[in-house]
Design an enzyme around this catalytic site. Structure first.
Site, PDB file in Angstrom:
ATOM      1  N   GLU A 261       3.641   0.756  -7.941  1.00  0.00           N
ATOM      2  CA  GLU A 261       2.729   0.623  -9.084  1.00  0.00           C
ATOM      3  C   GLU A 261       3.535   0.500 -10.376  1.00  0.00           C
ATOM      4  O   GLU A 261       4.434   1.295 -10.649  1.00  0.00           O
ATOM      5  CB  GLU A 261       1.843   1.871  -9.142  1.00  0.00           C
ATOM      6  CG  GLU A 261       0.981   1.985 -10.388  1.00  0.00           C
ATOM      7  CD  GLU A 261       0.339   3.357 -10.520  1.00  0.00           C
ATOM      8  OE1 GLU A 261      -0.689   3.461 -11.208  1.00  0.00           O
ATOM      9  OE2 GLU A 261       0.872   4.318  -9.928  1.00  0.00           O
TER      10      GLU A 261
ATOM     11  N   LYS B 146      -6.466  -1.709  -9.795  1.00  0.00           N
ATOM     12  CA  LYS B 146      -6.733  -0.310  -9.478  1.00  0.00           C
ATOM     13  C   LYS B 146      -8.151   0.052  -9.886  1.00  0.00           C
ATOM     14  O   LYS B 146      -8.539  -0.063 -11.046  1.00  0.00           O
ATOM     15  CB  LYS B 146      -5.719   0.573 -10.219  1.00  0.00           C
ATOM     16  CG  LYS B 146      -5.780   2.048  -9.875  1.00  0.00           C
ATOM     17  CD  LYS B 146      -4.662   2.781 -10.612  1.00  0.00           C
ATOM     18  CE  LYS B 146      -4.601   4.250 -10.260  1.00  0.00           C
ATOM     19  NZ  LYS B 146      -3.484   4.921 -10.974  1.00  0.00           N
TER      20      LYS B 146
ATOM     21  N   CYS C 231      -1.937   4.174  -6.128  1.00  0.00           N
ATOM     22  CA  CYS C 231      -1.765   5.560  -6.572  1.00  0.00           C
ATOM     23  C   CYS C 231      -2.936   6.462  -6.199  1.00  0.00           C
ATOM     24  O   CYS C 231      -3.170   6.749  -5.027  1.00  0.00           O
ATOM     25  CB  CYS C 231      -1.487   5.595  -8.068  1.00  0.00           C
ATOM     26  SG  CYS C 231      -0.773   7.163  -8.635  1.00  0.00           S
TER      27      CYS C 231
END
Length: 544
Positions: free
Chosen positions: A305, A362, A413
């Site tokens: 990320e 995300k 994440c």
């Protein structure tokens, strides 16, 4: 006078003792995850709270008319337990301090960190207190009904909590990464299957203990005591046996489904990542790592990320993309996407020609870290917590991530804690998991818990997983949750491994979490039937 004072002190201590016991047992449950990893405690750590909440011997202030017990003294037991569990399990949040690299002074950084940790711990306490409030009302019910409803309500509360933005510490993840056998129950109905197993076993042990205390007082035979303990033991063994059967199934590895993936762990501290020096090192580390892996004959390379902390429009001019064009090996590169005046944390697929062919944004942002919930109330307090000045926005909830090798299950994440994100993508044809993360601003226990979450998602979806992080722990995981390779922590590393694309669909992938609503409906129906039956009996007694 001294005797009166000592008597008052003893009374105060006696009054506080149940809450202290509940809090201590919650702490024991918190020790099941990293860094301690005492996973076996999960099967008994809920027992004392269950006993404190429903035991008839501890119910006080019953009126002579047989009115319901007062609820207030017992609900704080659940609150204390929840704070103990979630406070310990989420203690890694404090590792973000000091946030001087974000421009936050030391003391405000400490205040923000303690606020975040305390808020989440209190929220966990509230949820367990709600469970305790339900169980208090069941104190006079049959033990089997308490076990059924207690298990159903706990699963329902976890489902409710996980539907929001603040989620991490389910009962199920207390078993990861150590008890892979029981985690395979997640293939049936997701992590709540494991949560239900833990709650039910604890409930049976607790009811056996309560019965034992009652028989001691009444001098009645204690055959039922052994019955509850025997059922708890049998259930524990049976559930592990079912998990072992699922765990023992061979994993097909056809050559045509093979995909050799390389991972680059760049090891760029967050305090440097936004600086010119940090960006230089990021370009150097990820470019050299990509070239090393390309020379090893990998099919694709995965980066963490935000590996290159720049916007999509600037990616094409980087040395890493130039290397992709030269080597012709597919790359998944973490960077920032753009959406109007806002930005997204994204994972881009670059094909062998160095062209962007897909993008995943995300969808689950970190509360207080990447966006401010209730911004009108909390915004001024934690506004400086976000590492970028622009407004970050989440990606769509129904994204699909197609690659040159087929559809992938993408996760960035914090999304690792949300099983539905993975289930939906697997049901839509995702054949392997790509997990990209940056946990550099936390202590080592957090990335290890993060890895444990990814292991659960691999088991539940029956997929191979490649996990790339900035500073650790990067890993490869097979569909049985076995870690085939894991990186060091705070190290620069490259590694290549072969994973396999799969199109299987577990019961959980097909139907989602069907167990929780089934438990809620069945337990609610059982309670209603008993209430109606008791009402009818009381009515007949009144008429007679």
């Amino acid at each position: 006078m001294q005797k009166k004072q000592s008597k008052k002190q003893r009374e105060r201590l006696t009054a506080l003792l149940p809450y202290l016991i509940a809090n201590a047992c919650g702490i024991f449950m918190g020790l099941t995850v990293a860094p301690v990893g005492a996973w076996f405690l999960a099967w008994i750590a809920l027992v004392p709270l269950w006993v404190l909440v429903v035991s008839s011997n501890s119910i006080q202030n019953l009126s002579s008319a047989g009115s319901a017990p007062k609820v207030r003294p017992k609900i704080p037991n659940g609150f204390a337990w929840g704070i103990g569990y979630h406070g310990v399990a989420l203690f890694w949040i404090t590792g973000i301090h000091p946030m001087t690299w974000l421009g936050v002074p030391w003391l405000p950084s400490l205040a923000i960190t303690l606020f975040c940790w305390g808020f989440l711990s209190l929220l966990g306490g509230v949820f367990v207190a709600i469970w305790a409030a339900v169980m208090v009302r069941l104190a006079g019910q049959k033990p089997w009904l308490r076990i059924l409803i207690g298990t159903a309500v706990w699963c329902g509360l976890e489902s409710l909590w996980s539907a929001g933005p603040l989620w991490w510490s389910s009962l199920a993840y207390t078993q990861s990464p150590h008890n892979l056998v029981i985690l395979h129950l997640g293939q049936l109905s997701g992590p709540n299957t494991v949560t239900a197993a833990i709650a039910a076993v604890n409930g049976l042990i607790a009811e056996g203990w309560i019965k034992r205390q009652d028989t001691k007082i009444s001098f009645a035979p204690s055959r039922l005591v052994n019955k509850y303990f025997a059922i708890a033991t049998g259930l524990l063994i049976s559930l592990h046996l079912i998990g072992f059967i699922l765990y023992s199934r061979p994993i097909a590895q056809p050559p045509e489904a093979a995909l050799k993936v390389g991972i680059v762990q760049g090891n760029i501290p967050n305090r440097l990542l936004r600086s010119s020096e940090g960006f230089r090192r990021a370009q150097e580390n990820y470019t050299s790592g990509y070239i090393t892996l390309a020379n090893q004959g990998v099919d694709a390379v995965l980066t963490p990320e935000g590996a290159l902390p720049i916007f999509q429009r600037n990616l094409m001019a980087t040395a890493l993309v130039a290397a992709v064009k030269e080597k012709g090996v597919v790359a998944w590169i973490g960077a920032f996407g753009e959406r109007g005046d806002s930005y997204t944390i994204s994972l881009f697929t670059f094909n062998s020609k160095g062209e962007i062919v897909s993008r995943y944004d995300k969808a689950k942002l970190v509360p207080l870290g990447e966006y401010i919930p209730f911004e009108g109330i909390l915004g001024k307090i934690v506004q400086r917590l976000s590492p970028l000045d622009a407004h970050q926005v989440p990606g769509s909830a129904n994204q699909l991530f197609d690659t040159p090798f087929g559809r992938a299950i993408a996760s960035i994440c914090y999304e690792s804690a949300f099983p539905e994100q993975f289930r939906r993508q697997a049901a839509a044809g995702g054949q392997f998991i790509l997990s990209s993360s940056n946990d550099a601003h936390y202590t080592a226990s957090m990335p290890f818990q993060h890895h444990a979450q990814d292991m659960m998602r691999a088991i539940e979806t029956d997929r191979w997983s490649a996990r790339a992080t900035n500073t650790g722990y990067s890993a490869f995981v097979d569909p049985h949750g076995k870690t085939l390779w894991i990186s060091g922590y705070n190290t620069y590393e490259t590694h290549a491994a072969t994973i396999y694309r799969r199109q299987t669909k577990t019961l959980y992938v097909r139907w989602g979490d069907w167990l929780t609503p089934l438990l809620l409906v069945f337990s609610g129906g059982a309670w209603l039937v008993i209430q109606l039956k008791d009402t009818k009996i009381n009515k007949n007694l009144t008429l007679s």
